[in-house]
Design a protein around this motif. Structure first.
Motif, mmCIF file in Angstrom:
data_model
loop_
_atom_site.group_PDB
_atom_site.id
_atom_site.type_symbol
_atom_site.label_atom_id
_atom_site.label_comp_id
_atom_site.label_asym_id
_atom_site.label_seq_id
_atom_site.Cartn_x
_atom_site.Cartn_y
_atom_site.Cartn_z
ATOM 1 N N GLY A 82 0.913 -1.232 -0.147
ATOM 2 C CA GLY A 82 0.173 -0.024 -0.306
ATOM 3 C C GLY A 82 1.012 0.957 -0.233
ATOM 4 O O GLY A 82 2.255 1.384 0.206
ATOM 5 N N SER A 83 0.245 2.432 -0.762
ATOM 6 C CA SER A 83 0.609 3.770 -0.591
ATOM 7 C C SER A 83 1.221 4.174 0.445
ATOM 8 O O SER A 83 0.512 3.764 1.419
ATOM 9 C CB SER A 83 -0.091 4.698 -1.732
ATOM 10 N N LYS A 84 1.160 5.788 0.536
ATOM 11 C CA LYS A 84 1.684 6.438 2.087
ATOM 12 C C LYS A 84 0.392 7.072 2.699
ATOM 13 O O LYS A 84 -0.048 6.629 3.378
ATOM 14 C CB LYS A 84 2.936 7.108 1.332
ATOM 15 N N SER A 108 6.007 -9.264 8.605
ATOM 16 C CA SER A 108 7.663 -8.782 8.600
ATOM 17 C C SER A 108 8.077 -7.364 9.033
ATOM 18 O O SER A 108 7.137 -7.033 8.856
ATOM 19 C CB SER A 108 6.910 -8.098 6.930
ATOM 20 N N LYS A 109 8.946 -7.738 9.673
ATOM 21 C CA LYS A 109 9.885 -6.505 10.727
ATOM 22 C C LYS A 109 9.870 -5.761 9.317
ATOM 23 O O LYS A 109 10.008 -4.049 10.116
ATOM 24 C CB LYS A 109 10.980 -7.144 11.100
ATOM 25 N N LYS A 110 10.501 -6.223 8.403
ATOM 26 C CA LYS A 110 10.899 -4.639 7.557
ATOM 27 C C LYS A 110 9.689 -4.001 7.080
ATOM 28 O O LYS A 110 10.190 -3.406 6.715
ATOM 29 C CB LYS A 110 12.103 -5.677 6.369
ATOM 30 N N LYS A 111 8.691 -4.765 6.702
ATOM 31 C CA LYS A 111 7.465 -3.568 6.690
ATOM 32 C C LYS A 111 6.711 -3.257 7.633
ATOM 33 O O LYS A 111 6.673 -2.062 7.835
ATOM 34 C CB LYS A 111 5.715 -5.246 5.751
ATOM 35 N N CYS A 112 6.648 -3.403 8.713
ATOM 36 C CA CYS A 112 6.807 -1.917 9.920
ATOM 37 C C CYS A 112 7.190 -1.093 10.084
ATOM 38 O O CYS A 112 6.916 -0.076 10.300
ATOM 39 C CB CYS A 112 6.686 -3.386 10.960
ATOM 40 N N GLU A 113 8.537 -1.354 9.857
ATOM 41 C CA GLU A 113 9.461 -0.446 9.412
ATOM 42 C C GLU A 113 9.296 0.514 8.627
ATOM 43 O O GLU A 113 8.794 1.515 8.471
ATOM 44 C CB GLU A 113 11.401 -0.877 9.296
ATOM 45 N N GLU A 114 9.350 0.132 7.519
ATOM 46 C CA GLU A 114 9.056 0.881 5.821
ATOM 47 C C GLU A 114 7.596 1.661 5.786
ATOM 48 O O GLU A 114 7.543 2.763 5.779
ATOM 49 C CB GLU A 114 8.299 -0.153 4.885
ATOM 50 N N ILE A 115 6.582 0.556 6.895
ATOM 51 C CA ILE A 115 4.992 1.035 7.007
ATOM 52 C C ILE A 115 5.133 3.021 8.195
ATOM 53 O O ILE A 115 4.670 4.248 7.842
ATOM 54 C CB ILE A 115 4.041 0.453 7.555
ATOM 55 N N ALA A 116 6.075 2.676 9.418
ATOM 56 C CA ALA A 116 6.103 4.183 10.289
ATOM 57 C C ALA A 116 7.053 4.842 9.581
ATOM 58 O O ALA A 116 6.944 6.124 9.959
ATOM 59 C CB ALA A 116 7.218 2.558 11.912
ATOM 60 N N ASN A 117 7.593 4.330 8.897
ATOM 61 C CA ASN A 117 9.010 5.673 8.108
ATOM 62 C C ASN A 117 8.019 6.081 7.340
ATOM 63 O O ASN A 117 8.044 7.583 7.273
ATOM 64 C CB ASN A 117 10.095 4.796 7.274
ATOM 65 N N GLN A 118 6.640 5.568 6.689
ATOM 66 C CA GLN A 118 5.907 6.545 5.989
ATOM 67 C C GLN A 118 5.011 7.304 6.529
ATOM 68 O O GLN A 118 4.901 8.095 5.543
ATOM 69 C CB GLN A 118 5.596 5.506 5.017
ATOM 70 N N LEU A 119 4.670 6.195 7.597
ATOM 71 C CA LEU A 119 3.975 7.743 8.685
ATOM 72 C C LEU A 119 4.238 8.340 9.463
ATOM 73 O O LEU A 119 4.108 9.119 10.515
ATOM 74 C CB LEU A 119 3.150 6.641 9.288
ATOM 75 N N ARG A 120 5.957 8.905 9.997
ATOM 76 C CA ARG A 120 6.692 9.200 10.833
ATOM 77 C C ARG A 120 6.283 10.807 11.129
ATOM 78 O O ARG A 120 6.361 11.617 11.622
ATOM 79 C CB ARG A 120 7.944 9.553 9.488
ATOM 80 N N SER A 121 5.611 11.455 9.370
ATOM 81 C CA SER A 121 5.398 13.549 9.204
ATOM 82 C C SER A 121 3.933 13.127 9.952
ATOM 83 O O SER A 121 3.544 14.086 10.733
ATOM 84 C CB SER A 121 5.691 13.613 8.568
ATOM 85 N N LEU A 122 2.883 11.742 10.432
ATOM 86 C CA LEU A 122 1.537 12.332 10.680
ATOM 87 C C LEU A 122 1.791 12.186 11.934
ATOM 88 O O LEU A 122 2.048 12.176 13.115
ATOM 89 C CB LEU A 122 1.263 10.573 10.232
#
Length: 134
Positions: A82-84, A108-122
């Protein structure tokens, strides 16, 4: 504690399990259909409206089965990250419906980290909470 399970598909929540009542196949079917490309969804609607189920030759045709990729992607719809914008849309929906805080799973730990990074500014804090956060 009995839990409800939902799938986010097509910018809508689809309940697939409610507590001890078991699996909801209608909710799963609706979520699977929502993940199809618009053209495949229209074909599936037309086919279901006819009420018949003709045997189709799949040679040279794109898949219109729920959860199957309709184009070159090797991932099924539920495997795609899914996209940001998809994740922000889900988060805003959960806030609007009063469903926060919530727990979202990815195995997936990697996917969790990627999603968290996408939502960092939220920013999910209220004005009062922002004053308490340093």
């Amino acid at each position: 504690v009995p839990l409800s399970h939902h799938l986010w598909a097509g910018h809508k929540m689809h309940k697939i399990m409610e507590g001890k009542q078991g699996f909801d196949s209608k909710g799963y079917s609706a979520a699977s259909k929502a993940l199809l490309p618009a053209s495949a969804r229209a074909k599936a609607d037309a086919k279901s409206n006819k009420g018949g189920s003709k045997a189709n030759s799949t040679a040279g045709k794109q898949s219109s089965l729920p959860g199957k990729p309709a184009t070159g992607s090797k991932l099924t719809s539920w495997q795609q990250q899914g996209s940001k914008q998809d994740w922000i849309s889900l988060t805003r929906y959960l806030e609007k419906e009063g469903l926060m805080p919530t727990v979202t799973f990815s195995f997936s730990k990697k996917k969790c980290e990627e999603i968290a990074n996408q939502l960092r500014s939220l920013d999910l804090n209220t004005a009062a909470e922002r004053n308490l956060v340093q």
